[in-house]
Design a protein around this motif. Structure first.
Motif, PDB file in Angstrom:
ATOM      1  N   LEU A  76      18.108  13.382  73.127  1.00  0.00           N
ATOM      2  CA  LEU A  76      18.348  14.578  73.931  1.00  0.00           C
ATOM      3  C   LEU A  76      19.739  14.568  74.573  1.00  0.00           C
ATOM      4  N   VAL A  77      20.214  13.400  74.984  1.00  0.00           N
ATOM      5  CA  VAL A  77      21.563  13.297  75.533  1.00  0.00           C
ATOM      6  C   VAL A  77      22.605  13.462  74.429  1.00  0.00           C
ATOM      7  N   SER A  78      22.334  12.865  73.275  1.00  0.00           N
ATOM      8  CA  SER A  78      23.307  12.878  72.175  1.00  0.00           C
ATOM      9  C   SER A  78      23.587  14.274  71.638  1.00  0.00           C
ATOM     10  N   ILE A  79      22.612  15.175  71.710  1.00  0.00           N
ATOM     11  CA  ILE A  79      22.786  16.494  71.092  1.00  0.00           C
ATOM     12  C   ILE A  79      23.348  17.544  72.043  1.00  0.00           C
ATOM     13  N   ILE A  80      23.564  17.213  73.308  1.00  0.00           N
ATOM     14  CA  ILE A  80      24.086  18.205  74.252  1.00  0.00           C
ATOM     15  C   ILE A  80      25.457  18.713  73.806  1.00  0.00           C
ATOM     16  N   GLY A  81      26.310  17.790  73.360  1.00  0.00           N
ATOM     17  CA  GLY A  81      27.675  18.151  73.002  1.00  0.00           C
ATOM     18  C   GLY A  81      27.787  19.127  71.845  1.00  0.00           C
ATOM     19  N   LEU A  82      26.708  19.330  71.122  1.00  0.00           N
ATOM     20  CA  LEU A  82      26.695  20.300  70.016  1.00  0.00           C
ATOM     21  C   LEU A  82      27.212  21.658  70.466  1.00  0.00           C
ATOM     22  N   ALA A  83      26.819  22.105  71.641  1.00  0.00           N
ATOM     23  CA  ALA A  83      27.208  23.436  72.109  1.00  0.00           C
ATOM     24  C   ALA A  83      28.711  23.540  72.338  1.00  0.00           C
TER      25      ALA A  83
ATOM     26  N   THR B 279      34.139  14.438  77.441  1.00  0.00           N
ATOM     27  CA  THR B 279      34.392  13.144  76.819  1.00  0.00           C
ATOM     28  C   THR B 279      33.454  12.073  77.380  1.00  0.00           C
ATOM     29  N   LYS B 280      33.215  12.130  78.672  1.00  0.00           N
ATOM     30  CA  LYS B 280      32.273  11.184  79.289  1.00  0.00           C
ATOM     31  C   LYS B 280      30.874  11.375  78.727  1.00  0.00           C
ATOM     32  N   LEU B 281      30.472  12.650  78.581  1.00  0.00           N
ATOM     33  CA  LEU B 281      29.169  12.952  77.986  1.00  0.00           C
ATOM     34  C   LEU B 281      29.105  12.451  76.549  1.00  0.00           C
ATOM     35  N   GLY B 282      30.207  12.615  75.809  1.00  0.00           N
ATOM     36  CA  GLY B 282      30.225  12.274  74.394  1.00  0.00           C
ATOM     37  C   GLY B 282      30.080  10.800  74.082  1.00  0.00           C
ATOM     38  N   ILE B 283      30.296   9.957  75.072  1.00  0.00           N
ATOM     39  CA  ILE B 283      30.161   8.515  74.825  1.00  0.00           C
ATOM     40  C   ILE B 283      28.968   7.895  75.568  1.00  0.00           C
ATOM     41  N   GLU B 284      28.289   8.682  76.401  1.00  0.00           N
ATOM     42  CA  GLU B 284      27.212   8.128  77.236  1.00  0.00           C
ATOM     43  C   GLU B 284      26.129   7.446  76.416  1.00  0.00           C
ATOM     44  N   SER B 285      25.533   8.171  75.480  1.00  0.00           N
ATOM     45  CA  SER B 285      24.427   7.569  74.722  1.00  0.00           C
ATOM     46  C   SER B 285      24.922   6.474  73.783  1.00  0.00           C
ATOM     47  N   TRP B 286      26.161   6.594  73.336  1.00  0.00           N
ATOM     48  CA  TRP B 286      26.719   5.587  72.427  1.00  0.00           C
ATOM     49  C   TRP B 286      26.956   4.272  73.155  1.00  0.00           C
ATOM     50  N   GLN B 287      27.117   4.328  74.458  1.00  0.00           N
ATOM     51  CA  GLN B 287      27.320   3.112  75.243  1.00  0.00           C
ATOM     52  C   GLN B 287      26.017   2.571  75.830  1.00  0.00           C
ATOM     53  N   ARG B 288      25.082   3.477  76.154  1.00  0.00           N
ATOM     54  CA  ARG B 288      23.902   3.054  76.909  1.00  0.00           C
ATOM     55  C   ARG B 288      22.576   3.437  76.252  1.00  0.00           C
ATOM     56  N   GLY B 289      22.614   4.085  75.111  1.00  0.00           N
ATOM     57  CA  GLY B 289      21.382   4.508  74.461  1.00  0.00           C
ATOM     58  C   GLY B 289      20.688   3.374  73.733  1.00  0.00           C
ATOM     59  N   SER B 290      19.454   3.628  73.334  1.00  0.00           N
ATOM     60  CA  SER B 290      18.644   2.601  72.658  1.00  0.00           C
ATOM     61  C   SER B 290      18.751   2.666  71.137  1.00  0.00           C
ATOM     62  N   LEU B 291      19.249   3.792  70.593  1.00  0.00           N
ATOM     63  CA  LEU B 291      19.368   3.901  69.143  1.00  0.00           C
ATOM     64  C   LEU B 291      20.548   3.080  68.642  1.00  0.00           C
ATOM     65  N   THR B 292      20.483   2.681  67.391  1.00  0.00           N
ATOM     66  CA  THR B 292      21.626   2.001  66.789  1.00  0.00           C
ATOM     67  C   THR B 292      22.692   3.034  66.437  1.00  0.00           C
ATOM     68  N   ARG B 293      23.902   2.569  66.195  1.00  0.00           N
ATOM     69  CA  ARG B 293      24.980   3.487  65.807  1.00  0.00           C
ATOM     70  C   ARG B 293      24.617   4.254  64.533  1.00  0.00           C
ATOM     71  N   LYS B 294      24.053   3.545  63.570  1.00  0.00           N
ATOM     72  CA  LYS B 294      23.663   4.199  62.323  1.00  0.00           C
ATOM     73  C   LYS B 294      22.614   5.276  62.574  1.00  0.00           C
ATOM     74  N   GLU B 295      21.618   4.975  63.402  1.00  0.00           N
ATOM     75  CA  GLU B 295      20.569   5.956  63.695  1.00  0.00           C
ATOM     76  C   GLU B 295      21.153   7.191  64.364  1.00  0.00           C
ATOM     77  N   ARG B 296      22.096   6.990  65.284  1.00  0.00           N
ATOM     78  CA  ARG B 296      22.663   8.134  65.979  1.00  0.00           C
ATOM     79  C   ARG B 296      23.545   8.967  65.053  1.00  0.00           C
TER      80      ARG B 296
END
Length: 253
Positions: free
Chosen positions: A95-102, A167-184
């Motif tokens: 849900l955090v990762s897809i916000i930047g889509l807009a 930019t801060k939003l765009g890296i949040e889940s990539w730094q603190r999320g539980s998914l792997t980079r490949k999954e995201r």
């Protein structure tokens, strides 16, 4: 970590309808239509290149994204993702990762604004200077995400506070999320290839990044097949309205 629940038949189309009687009404009204839609829905679930958990997270991303925003399907795929072994953090990561889509709308809108201002004779003598923090922000994004798109740079000059927040939003889940980079990256492929948001520049970047993370052709093709399932939502929503609505009216009369 919760284990994948492979006993659940996620390819069963009947689970998508509001009530069991809707399925029976459909089968009575047009038996072959239900059969062919069922076969189409099941096809990606019969393949095993992605886990049930990953498939449900991808479907959740597509339905919860700003360009689709299907509330019923979002609720459905949150529950199905949990049944398939996804954690709450996995779901929040999506849900955090897809916000930047807009924000993609700004990439083509801001240049049009600048062109029209120029045509109206209202072009400024020069653009605002780049924020002193720009290079640091860009470097940090590149380090975390592994790419940079030049469409961000006018935003940095014209709306710097927004640019920093984006930019801060765009890296949040990539730094603190539980998914792997490949999954995201697979999640990002799912929303950028969907019929409601066919965004070729982002799709190319995320395919390239997914491949560099070890994603196979078969896994990516499976994501593309899942995206095509968005078409089934018209059948499901329409049938629920047609038959479940009639059922309620009859019960109330």
């Amino acid at each position: 970590m919760v284990q994948d629940n492979t006993q659940q038949d996620f390819g069963d189309l009947r689970q998508l309808f509001a009530k069991a009687h809707v399925v029976e009404e459909l089968k009575t009204a047009w038996p072959s239509s239900f059969e062919v839609v069922s076969e189409f829905w099941r096809a990606p679930f019969e393949s095993s290149h992605l886990t049930p958990r990953m498939k449900e997270l991808i479907l959740l991303a597509m339905h919860a994204s700003a360009t689709a925003l299907n509330q019923d399907a979002t609720v459905r795929h949150v529950e199905r993702a949990k049944q398939a072994g996804a954690t709450d953090h996995d779901i929040l990561d999506v849900l955090v990762s897809i916000i930047g889509l807009a924000n993609h709308a700004l990439y083509f809108s801001v240049p049009i604004l600048e062109e029209e201002l120029k045509a109206a004779g209202r072009e400024p003598a020069s653009l605002p200077p780049v924020d002193p923090e720009f290079d640091k922000i860009k470097e940090n994004f590149l380090e975390v995400r592994g790419f940079w798109n030049s469409e961000r740079e006018p935003l940095a000059r014209l709306i710097p506070q927004y640019f920093k927040a984006l930019t801060k939003l765009g890296i949040e889940s990539w730094q603190r999320g539980s998914l792997t980079r490949k999954e995201r990256e697979l999640i990002c492929i799912g929303i950028d290839c969907s019929v409601t948001h066919t965004y070729a520049p982002g799709l190319r970047i995320h395919m390239r990044n997914a491949i560099s993370c070890g994603a196979t052709r078969e896994e990516i093709l499976e994501v593309l097949q899942l995206a095509a399932l968005l078409g089934v939502e018209t059948f499901v929503a329409g049938a629920n309205a047609l038959y479940d609505g009639q059922h309620r009216e009859g019960a109330d009369s």
